[in-house]
Design a protein around this motif. Structure first.
Motif, PDB file in Angstrom:
ATOM      1  N   LEU A  90       0.872  -1.169   0.000  1.00 40.40           N
ATOM      2  CA  LEU A  90       0.000   0.000   0.000  1.00 40.40           C
ATOM      3  C   LEU A  90       0.909   1.218   0.000  1.00 40.40           C
ATOM      4  O   LEU A  90       1.541   1.533   1.000  1.00 40.40           O
ATOM      5  CB  LEU A  90      -0.909  -0.020   1.234  1.00 40.40           C
ATOM      6  N   LEU A  91       0.983   1.865  -1.152  1.00 41.43           N
ATOM      7  CA  LEU A  91       1.872   3.017  -1.281  1.00 41.43           C
ATOM      8  C   LEU A  91       1.089   4.271  -0.924  1.00 41.43           C
ATOM      9  O   LEU A  91      -0.116   4.332  -1.106  1.00 41.43           O
ATOM     10  CB  LEU A  91       2.402   3.100  -2.716  1.00 41.43           C
ATOM     11  N   ALA A  92       1.827   5.268  -0.423  1.00 43.24           N
ATOM     12  CA  ALA A  92       1.169   6.527  -0.084  1.00 43.24           C
ATOM     13  C   ALA A  92       0.853   7.276  -1.367  1.00 43.24           C
ATOM     14  O   ALA A  92       1.503   7.082  -2.399  1.00 43.24           O
ATOM     15  CB  ALA A  92       2.071   7.355   0.817  1.00 43.24           C
ATOM     16  N   ASP A  93      -0.179   8.120  -1.291  1.00 44.07           N
ATOM     17  CA  ASP A  93      -0.607   8.872  -2.477  1.00 44.07           C
ATOM     18  C   ASP A  93       0.365  10.020  -2.746  1.00 44.07           C
ATOM     19  O   ASP A  93       0.086  11.173  -2.447  1.00 44.07           O
ATOM     20  CB  ASP A  93      -2.034   9.402  -2.263  1.00 44.07           C
ATOM     21  N   MET A  94       1.537   9.648  -3.282  1.00 43.05           N
ATOM     22  CA  MET A  94       2.552  10.635  -3.640  1.00 43.05           C
ATOM     23  C   MET A  94       3.362  10.012  -4.776  1.00 43.05           C
ATOM     24  O   MET A  94       2.980   8.955  -5.275  1.00 43.05           O
ATOM     25  CB  MET A  94       3.418  10.978  -2.422  1.00 43.05           C
ATOM     26  N   THR A  95       4.461  10.646  -5.164  1.00 39.85           N
ATOM     27  CA  THR A  95       5.197  10.086  -6.292  1.00 39.85           C
ATOM     28  C   THR A  95       5.982   8.852  -5.842  1.00 39.85           C
ATOM     29  O   THR A  95       6.146   8.595  -4.645  1.00 39.85           O
ATOM     30  CB  THR A  95       6.197  11.097  -6.885  1.00 39.85           C
ATOM     31  N   VAL A  96       6.472   8.117  -6.835  1.00 39.59           N
ATOM     32  CA  VAL A  96       7.284   6.928  -6.581  1.00 39.59           C
ATOM     33  C   VAL A  96       8.513   7.298  -5.744  1.00 39.59           C
ATOM     34  O   VAL A  96       8.804   6.660  -4.731  1.00 39.59           O
ATOM     35  CB  VAL A  96       7.701   6.299  -7.925  1.00 39.59           C
ATOM     36  N   ALA A  97       9.211   8.371  -6.154  1.00 43.09           N
ATOM     37  CA  ALA A  97      10.433   8.763  -5.435  1.00 43.09           C
ATOM     38  C   ALA A  97      10.107   9.150  -3.987  1.00 43.09           C
ATOM     39  O   ALA A  97      10.837   8.795  -3.068  1.00 43.09           O
ATOM     40  CB  ALA A  97      11.117   9.914  -6.158  1.00 43.09           C
ATOM     41  N   GLN A  98       8.996   9.859  -3.803  1.00 44.98           N
ATOM     42  CA  GLN A  98       8.615  10.255  -2.434  1.00 44.98           C
ATOM     43  C   GLN A  98       8.296   9.041  -1.583  1.00 44.98           C
ATOM     44  O   GLN A  98       8.623   9.002  -0.400  1.00 44.98           O
ATOM     45  CB  GLN A  98       7.401  11.190  -2.481  1.00 44.98           C
ATOM     46  N   ASN A  99       7.662   8.038  -2.199  1.00 45.42           N
ATOM     47  CA  ASN A  99       7.374   6.809  -1.476  1.00 45.42           C
ATOM     48  C   ASN A  99       8.651   6.109  -1.042  1.00 45.42           C
ATOM     49  O   ASN A  99       8.744   5.610   0.073  1.00 45.42           O
ATOM     50  CB  ASN A  99       6.540   5.860  -2.344  1.00 45.42           C
ATOM     51  N   VAL A 100       9.623   6.079  -1.944  1.00 49.32           N
ATOM     52  CA  VAL A 100      10.869   5.390  -1.622  1.00 49.32           C
ATOM     53  C   VAL A 100      11.629   6.150  -0.519  1.00 49.32           C
ATOM     54  O   VAL A 100      12.333   5.551   0.290  1.00 49.32           O
ATOM     55  CB  VAL A 100      11.725   5.208  -2.892  1.00 49.32           C
ATOM     56  N   ALA A 101      11.414   7.472  -0.464  1.00 46.67           N
ATOM     57  CA  ALA A 101      12.118   8.282   0.546  1.00 46.67           C
ATOM     58  C   ALA A 101      11.440   8.230   1.913  1.00 46.67           C
ATOM     59  O   ALA A 101      12.001   8.701   2.899  1.00 46.67           O
ATOM     60  CB  ALA A 101      12.201   9.728   0.066  1.00 46.67           C
ATOM     61  N   LEU A 102      10.250   7.643   1.976  1.00 45.13           N
ATOM     62  CA  LEU A 102       9.414   7.704   3.178  1.00 45.13           C
ATOM     63  C   LEU A 102      10.134   7.227   4.454  1.00 45.13           C
ATOM     64  O   LEU A 102      10.175   7.936   5.464  1.00 45.13           O
ATOM     65  CB  LEU A 102       8.157   6.861   2.941  1.00 45.13           C
ATOM     66  N   GLY A 103      10.723   6.045   4.377  1.00 46.63           N
ATOM     67  CA  GLY A 103      11.376   5.481   5.561  1.00 46.63           C
ATOM     68  C   GLY A 103      12.568   6.318   5.998  1.00 46.63           C
ATOM     69  O   GLY A 103      12.830   6.466   7.191  1.00 46.63           O
ATOM     70  N   LEU A 104      13.287   6.875   5.031  1.00 44.45           N
ATOM     71  CA  LEU A 104      14.421   7.743   5.363  1.00 44.45           C
ATOM     72  C   LEU A 104      13.920   8.990   6.068  1.00 44.45           C
ATOM     73  O   LEU A 104      14.537   9.487   7.007  1.00 44.45           O
ATOM     74  CB  LEU A 104      15.194   8.132   4.094  1.00 44.45           C
ATOM     75  N   LYS A 105      12.770   9.507   5.609  1.00 39.90           N
ATOM     76  CA  LYS A 105      12.176  10.684   6.243  1.00 39.90           C
ATOM     77  C   LYS A 105      11.784  10.371   7.678  1.00 39.90           C
ATOM     78  O   LYS A 105      12.019  11.173   8.576  1.00 39.90           O
ATOM     79  CB  LYS A 105      10.922  11.116   5.471  1.00 39.90           C
ATOM     80  N   PHE A 106      11.156   9.202   7.876  1.00 42.22           N
ATOM     81  CA  PHE A 106      10.771   8.803   9.236  1.00 42.22           C
ATOM     82  C   PHE A 106      11.979   8.844  10.162  1.00 42.22           C
ATOM     83  O   PHE A 106      11.877   9.177  11.331  1.00 42.22           O
ATOM     84  CB  PHE A 106      10.203   7.374   9.249  1.00 42.22           C
ATOM     85  N   ARG A 107      13.139   8.451   9.607  1.00 44.85           N
ATOM     86  CA  ARG A 107      14.355   8.368  10.422  1.00 44.85           C
ATOM     87  C   ARG A 107      15.086   9.696  10.488  1.00 44.85           C
ATOM     88  O   ARG A 107      16.148   9.779  11.094  1.00 44.85           O
ATOM     89  CB  ARG A 107      15.281   7.295   9.841  1.00 44.85           C
ATOM     90  N   GLY A 108      14.558  10.703   9.805  1.00 44.59           N
ATOM     91  CA  GLY A 108      15.219  12.006   9.793  1.00 44.59           C
ATOM     92  C   GLY A 108      16.549  11.979   9.058  1.00 44.59           C
ATOM     93  O   GLY A 108      17.412  12.821   9.271  1.00 44.59           O
ATOM     94  N   ALA A 109      16.736  10.963   8.210  1.00 42.75           N
ATOM     95  CA  ALA A 109      18.010  10.837   7.494  1.00 42.75           C
ATOM     96  C   ALA A 109      18.008  11.752   6.270  1.00 42.75           C
ATOM     97  O   ALA A 109      17.357  11.449   5.278  1.00 42.75           O
ATOM     98  CB  ALA A 109      18.224   9.382   7.071  1.00 42.75           C
ATOM     99  N   ARG A 110      18.706  12.879   6.361  1.00 37.94           N
ATOM    100  CA  ARG A 110      18.718  13.827   5.248  1.00 37.94           C
ATOM    101  C   ARG A 110      19.921  13.632   4.342  1.00 37.94           C
ATOM    102  O   ARG A 110      19.875  13.948   3.171  1.00 37.94           O
ATOM    103  CB  ARG A 110      18.722  15.261   5.775  1.00 37.94           C
ATOM    104  N   ASP A 111      21.006  13.087   4.919  1.00 38.99           N
ATOM    105  CA  ASP A 111      22.259  12.962   4.159  1.00 38.99           C
ATOM    106  C   ASP A 111      22.056  12.096   2.929  1.00 38.99           C
ATOM    107  O   ASP A 111      21.630  10.948   3.047  1.00 38.99           O
ATOM    108  CB  ASP A 111      23.358  12.333   5.033  1.00 38.99           C
ATOM    109  N   GLU A 112      22.341  12.665   1.781  1.00 37.68           N
ATOM    110  CA  GLU A 112      22.325  11.904   0.523  1.00 37.68           C
ATOM    111  C   GLU A 112      20.995  11.203   0.294  1.00 37.68           C
ATOM    112  O   GLU A 112      20.959  10.167  -0.348  1.00 37.68           O
ATOM    113  CB  GLU A 112      23.425  10.830   0.526  1.00 37.68           C
TER     114      GLU A 112
END
Lengths: 363, 231
Positions: A90-112
């Motif tokens: 179940l993907l979030a209603d956003m772009t593919v790239a934003q979906n792939v970035a989701l877990g990194l965002k949860f972790r606050g991982a901004r680097d690269e």
């Protein structure tokens, strides 16, 4: 155990309304290995994965992450070192790239973040879809996105719950080797839950067979498939022919077992006079016309018989030959035509002594 | 019919002439109902989301209460708010009865259950499995709730529309707690009742047109947002 498992279940039980759906004394996934958990539907596989993934607290027992017990209710730090992919992403209603970035965002991982997302989109072959809205993807594409959003986290352990079950055959056939290559190359510690023994055989280093909430066998993949611990396991891992016989002779490395009046030569050792259960995988059986017998010298068992049933299915066709007992073989559509196989035809079934499995015997 | 035509012509003239009183009434209505909508969103969205996501004893009862609240008769709310704000009432010391603040309070009470109910339904539509998958990606509880609300954002725009639409055209409560005081608590609807009663149809028609145009514009804006995202 020499090294601590990344995730391990210790004396875990899960009961729903009094019924025990999972009872696992011990199961762990070791660093860098792919552990496949196979079992029929309703055997408790998904429950097992949810417990291992700290999404569900077991009724009894503990889950350890790198040796430390973790309570699912207070497990954010540990959950952030895992990632899980489900049968129906179940993907979030956003772009593919934003979906792939989701877990990194949860972790606050901004680097690269962008670079990592880009790399994983590339590796899963979905880079051209990066700006697409996730809702517009096909099931196969969506599952690739779900895998990318899990793998981009470079988790300590990747948990896969039937990741191929929701896909059509072509998408599945493309994704399976792609994912296998990534997991092997990166040595991703993985727990894969599947009802499909082919997936387990292709991907698993070890296989745990789960039957009605219990682990019926846990061993290296080849051993589970070639010496199943019990008849239920044997059936589940694809041993179609199961017969009982009596050991009548031992001759060097060969044991002779009499089954329904036929003498079979098997490679496994057994005592004379003992009753044994034997299994033969259909793909180990070759069907030959009488004139062709000689070329296959390594096959020790040649059993003449009559074809009683031909069942077409993909990718192989199942043929049952009555050789005194029903023996199941699989043939390709091509050999079906070439040999002119049909019900009522007389044929010779051949298989090697080493292809015969002694059920319930570990050696 | 003649009355309608002549009234409408005069109404348009009034609007074109930018009658100060009429624009004042419009502005007050917008201010009051806009504030009340914002307050109801601040209360209703968290309440609706919590109700949708939590499982507790008596949840069914609370949900039924919210659904009942969605059809709360404005006069009943008007009576209740009047009692509460009455000089000897629990909030009498605030001395806000017959001020715009009292109307905001009453309208927020009317709109809050509507917003709560629609949020509850919107968030409830997001599959449970979606939440599980977010947690499995390492979302904290707050991050999970935030993303679920984000998923439900389109149906939740309906909450804004329904909340605002319900109170901008509401009359009973505004009349009771506001008092329809000229230049102070006179809103579009209370003014229309008064002018119609006095036989000033052209003013009432002008107000009616304004109200319709206002409701249309708000819905048009929100629908446009919805459709842009739903593509």
């Amino acid at each position: 155990m020499t090294q601590a498992a990344v995730v391990e279940l210790d004396d875990v039980q899960v009961t729903y309304g009094g019924a025990t759906v999972l009872d696992v004394p011990a199961l762990g996934v070791d660093e860098g290995e792919i552990l496949a958990v196979i079992g029929p539907n309703g055997s408790g596989k998904s429950t097992l994965l949810r417990v291992a993934g700290l999404l569900e607290r077991p009724t009894r027992g503990v889950v350890r992450f790198r040796g430390r017990p973790v309570d699912a209710a207070h497990s954010l730090a540990e959950r952030r070192r895992m990632a899980m992919v489900f049968q129906h992403p179940l993907l979030a209603d956003m772009t593919v790239a934003q979906n792939v970035a989701l877990g990194l965002k949860f972790r606050g991982a901004r680097d690269e973040r962008g670079a990592r997302v880009g790399r994983w989109l590339e590796r899963l072959g979905i880079a051209p879809l990066r700006h697409r809205r996730a809702r517009t993807l096909s099931a196969g594409q969506a599952q690739r996105v779900a895998l990318a959003r899990a793998l981009v986290l470079e988790p300590d352990v990747l948990l896969l719950d039937e990741p191929f079950a929701g896909l059509d055959a072509p998408s599945r056939a493309e994704l399976l080797p792609d994912l296998g290559a990534i997991l092997r190359h990166d040595r991703v510690t993985t727990m894969l839950v599947t009802h499909d023994r082919g997936e387990a055989q292709t991907l698993g280093d070890r296989v745990a067979v789960l039957m009605a909430g219990h682990i019926a066998q846990l061993d290296a993949t080849a051993r589970v498939f070639h010496s199943p611990a019990s008849e239920v396991v044997a059936r589940f891992v694809g041993v179609e022919t199961l017969v009982t016989g009596r050991v009548t002779a031992r001759d060097g490395g060969v044991t002779v077992v009499e089954v329904a009046g036929r003498k079979l030569e098997i490679a496994a050792p057994a005592r004379i006079g003992e009753d044994v259960r034997l299994g033969v995988r259909p793909e180990d059986v070759t069907l030959l016309l009488a004139s062709e017998v000689t070329p296959l010298s390594s096959a020790r068992n040649y059993l003449p018989g009559t074809i009683v049933r031909v069942t077409p299915s993909t990718p192989a066709i199942q043929v049952v030959v009555d050789v005194g007992f029903p023996l199941v073989a699989t043939v390709t559509a091509r050999s079906l035509v070439e040999l002119g196989l049909a019900e009522g035809i007389r044929i010779i079934a051949a298989f090697k002594a080493s292809a015969v499995q002694l059920i319930g015997r570990q050696f | 019919m003649d009355l309608l035509w002549s009234g409408s012509r005069q109404a348009l003239a009034l609007l074109a002439g930018a009658d100060r009183e009429i624009w004042g009434i419009l502005w007050l209505s917008l201010e009051v109902s806009g504030s009340a909508t914002l307050i109801s969103l601040a209360l209703g969205v968290p309440a609706g989301a919590a109700l949708a996501l939590a499982r507790f004893r008596g949840r069914g009862l609370v949900v039924s209460a919210v659904n009942t609240g969605m059809g709360l008769p404005p006069v009943v709310v008007g009576l209740f708010v009047t009692l509460v704000l009455w000089r000897s009432g629990p909030f009498g010391d605030l001395e806000i009865l017959y001020t715009p603040a009292a109307i905001v309070a009453a309208q927020a009470v009317i709109a809050a259950p509507i917003v709560t109910g629609i949020t509850l339904a919107a968030v409830g539509q997001v599959p449970r499995e979606f939440r599980l998958q977010l947690l499995a990606l390492g979302a904290s509880r707050t991050q999970m709730v935030w993303l679920v609300l984000r998923e439900a954002r389109l149906p939740m725009l309906a909450a804004v529309m329904a909340g605002f639409g319900g109170i901008i055209s509401e009359i009973g409560a505004s009349m009771m707690v506001g008092g329809n005081i000229k230049g102070q608590t006179r809103t579009l609807t209370t003014a229309m009742v008064l002018e119609t009663g006095k036989g000033n149809f052209e003013v009432a028609i002008a107000l009616a047109l304004l109200l319709l145009v206002l409701i249309f514009l708000v819905n048009w804006l929100l629908t446009a947002i919805q459709q842009r995202h739903a593509r």
